[in-house]
Enzyme design. Structure first.
Site, PDB file in Angstrom:
ATOM      1  N   GLU A  70       0.840  -1.206   0.000  1.00 38.17           N
ATOM      2  CA  GLU A  70       0.000   0.000   0.000  1.00 38.17           C
ATOM      3  C   GLU A  70       0.873   1.254   0.000  1.00 38.17           C
ATOM      4  O   GLU A  70       2.083   1.201   0.198  1.00 38.17           O
ATOM      5  CB  GLU A  70      -0.908   0.022   1.244  1.00 38.17           C
ATOM      6  CG  GLU A  70      -2.073  -0.944   1.211  1.00 38.17           C
ATOM      7  CD  GLU A  70      -3.255  -0.436   0.392  1.00 38.17           C
ATOM      8  OE1 GLU A  70      -3.109   0.610  -0.291  1.00 38.17           O
ATOM      9  OE2 GLU A  70      -4.311  -1.085   0.416  1.00 38.17           O
ATOM     10  N   ARG A  88      -6.582   0.603  13.351  1.00 37.55           N
ATOM     11  CA  ARG A  88      -5.333   1.219  12.895  1.00 37.55           C
ATOM     12  C   ARG A  88      -5.656   2.284  11.865  1.00 37.55           C
ATOM     13  O   ARG A  88      -6.790   2.390  11.374  1.00 37.55           O
ATOM     14  CB  ARG A  88      -4.400   0.181  12.272  1.00 37.55           C
ATOM     15  CG  ARG A  88      -4.946  -0.515  11.031  1.00 37.55           C
ATOM     16  CD  ARG A  88      -3.854  -1.243  10.263  1.00 37.55           C
ATOM     17  NE  ARG A  88      -4.343  -2.096   9.195  1.00 37.55           N
ATOM     18  CZ  ARG A  88      -4.679  -1.688   7.983  1.00 37.55           C
ATOM     19  NH1 ARG A  88      -4.611  -0.402   7.678  1.00 37.55           N
ATOM     20  NH2 ARG A  88      -5.085  -2.550   7.062  1.00 37.55           N
ATOM     21  N   ASN A 134     -10.463   4.846   2.064  1.00 41.00           N
ATOM     22  CA  ASN A 134      -9.431   4.716   1.036  1.00 41.00           C
ATOM     23  C   ASN A 134      -9.581   5.864   0.048  1.00 41.00           C
ATOM     24  O   ASN A 134     -10.420   6.751   0.205  1.00 41.00           O
ATOM     25  CB  ASN A 134      -9.555   3.372   0.305  1.00 41.00           C
ATOM     26  CG  ASN A 134      -8.671   2.300   0.896  1.00 41.00           C
ATOM     27  OD1 ASN A 134      -7.474   2.502   1.061  1.00 41.00           O
ATOM     28  ND2 ASN A 134      -9.250   1.146   1.216  1.00 41.00           N
ATOM     29  N   ASP A 138     -10.177   1.139  -4.107  1.00 38.70           N
ATOM     30  CA  ASP A 138      -9.119   1.093  -3.093  1.00 38.70           C
ATOM     31  C   ASP A 138      -8.318   2.400  -3.135  1.00 38.70           C
ATOM     32  O   ASP A 138      -8.893   3.478  -3.133  1.00 38.70           O
ATOM     33  CB  ASP A 138      -8.241  -0.136  -3.320  1.00 38.70           C
ATOM     34  CG  ASP A 138      -7.595  -0.663  -2.047  1.00 38.70           C
ATOM     35  OD1 ASP A 138      -7.227   0.155  -1.187  1.00 38.70           O
ATOM     36  OD2 ASP A 138      -7.456  -1.889  -1.912  1.00 38.70           O
TER      37      ASP A 138
END
Length: 301
Positions: free
Chosen positions: A16, A105, A155, A207
């Site tokens: 990522e 997170r 995202n 994403d």
């Protein structure tokens, strides 16, 4: 499909947050589940990796560094990370976060042109479909209160070239939407949220994303092996193929900012048609250029 070049030989569990640093002409990205920060130098074709003590959801470039410091949004907070020659790191906490639930997170993030870091949070167990995620902003005043709430898997953060529009997606299978907001860079405010794209009828879940110099929005179609390009009205104008099912995030880089780097994820069931490529970073030539990645400069006092 023609062969798509890959960056090095590393393979990530959850690749990522690719970020191109125009100062050092290098690409940085993370492997979230591998707890790694990686750096690729195209000139020397060398790859370096640094292990970190927590999962890193995303990184940003630092205005205080000459290539040895990054800003990392992790599990317990946002840290300035010094990348040491020994492949170890030194951490300096910039802001702690108190999540509303255990097992959370930071996830996707990006800097705006004013040097702030915008970052989303999520419950790590996506199977819970828990809407406890939120979008925050880090600047000299510290970590903000949530700017956008009720997110499952935030995202797709990005900003238009004129700095007047911000983009955000939720990639959870139950949502699959991209939104646009009116963005005020001086005041760090988001207003007038509206649906930019409903991806439920398109290949892949929305994403990570990037915006090109023409103001078009590129987003990875996770689970479909696609990277989609939308014009500023939200119309799909192009789709590029990658040879794996789960592209994760894209970023423009290269000497002319004409390479679209795409990270990917190792799926739970490895596809037989992508031997050795799942988790790779790909280098596409989309025929358009991107913009230099903004750096984080609004350090908390």
């Amino acid at each position: 499909m023609n062969a798509v070049p890959t960056v090095g030989t590393s393979r990530d569990r959850v690749g990522e947050s690719p970020v191109w640093d125009v100062r050092s002409q290098a690409l940085y990205w993370v492997d979230i589940e591998g707890q790694l920060i990686r750096r690729w130098d195209p000139a020397s074709e060398t790859l370096q990796s640094w292990r970190v003590p927590e999962r890193v959801g995303c990184i940003a470039l630092s205005a205080k560094a000459g290539g040895d410091e990054l800003i990392a949004a992790m599990e317990t907070g946002v840290y300035a990370v010094t990348l040491l020659p020994s492949s170890e790191v030194a951490l300096r906490c910039l802001a702690k976060i108190v999540h509303p639930a255990p097992g959370m997170r930071f996830n996707d993030g990006r800097c705006d042109a004013q040097g702030r870091f915008w970052i989303g949070t999520m419950v790590m167990n996506m199977g819970l479909a828990s809407p406890l995620g939120a979008l925050y902003c880090l600047d000299e005043n510290g970590l903000s209160a949530p700017k956008v709430e009720a997110l499952i898997t935030p995202n797709g953060l990005g900003f238009s070239p004129d700095g007047r529009t911000a983009y955000l997606s939720d990639s959870h299978p139950s949502v699959q939407r991209i939104w646009a907001f009116d963005f005020d860079g001086a005041a760090a405010t988001l207003a007038n949220p509206r649906e930019f794209v409903d991806m439920t009828s398109l290949p892949g879940r929305p994403d990570g994303a990037a915006v090109d110099a023409e103001g078009h929005y590129w987003i990875c179609g996770n689970d479909a092996g696609k990277v989609h390009r939308f014009d500023p009205s939200g119309r799909l104008v192009a789709s590029l193929d990658v040879p794996v099912a789960k592209p994760a995030m894209c970023a423009f880089g290269g000497a002319d900012l004409d390479v679209l780097y795409v990270t990917s994820i190792l799926p739970a069931t490895v596809a037989a048609d992508a031997p050795g490529l799942n988790g790779a970073v790909f280098a596409l030539k989309p025929g358009v250029r991107g913009l230099p990645e903004p750096v984080f400069s609004r350090f908390p006092k």
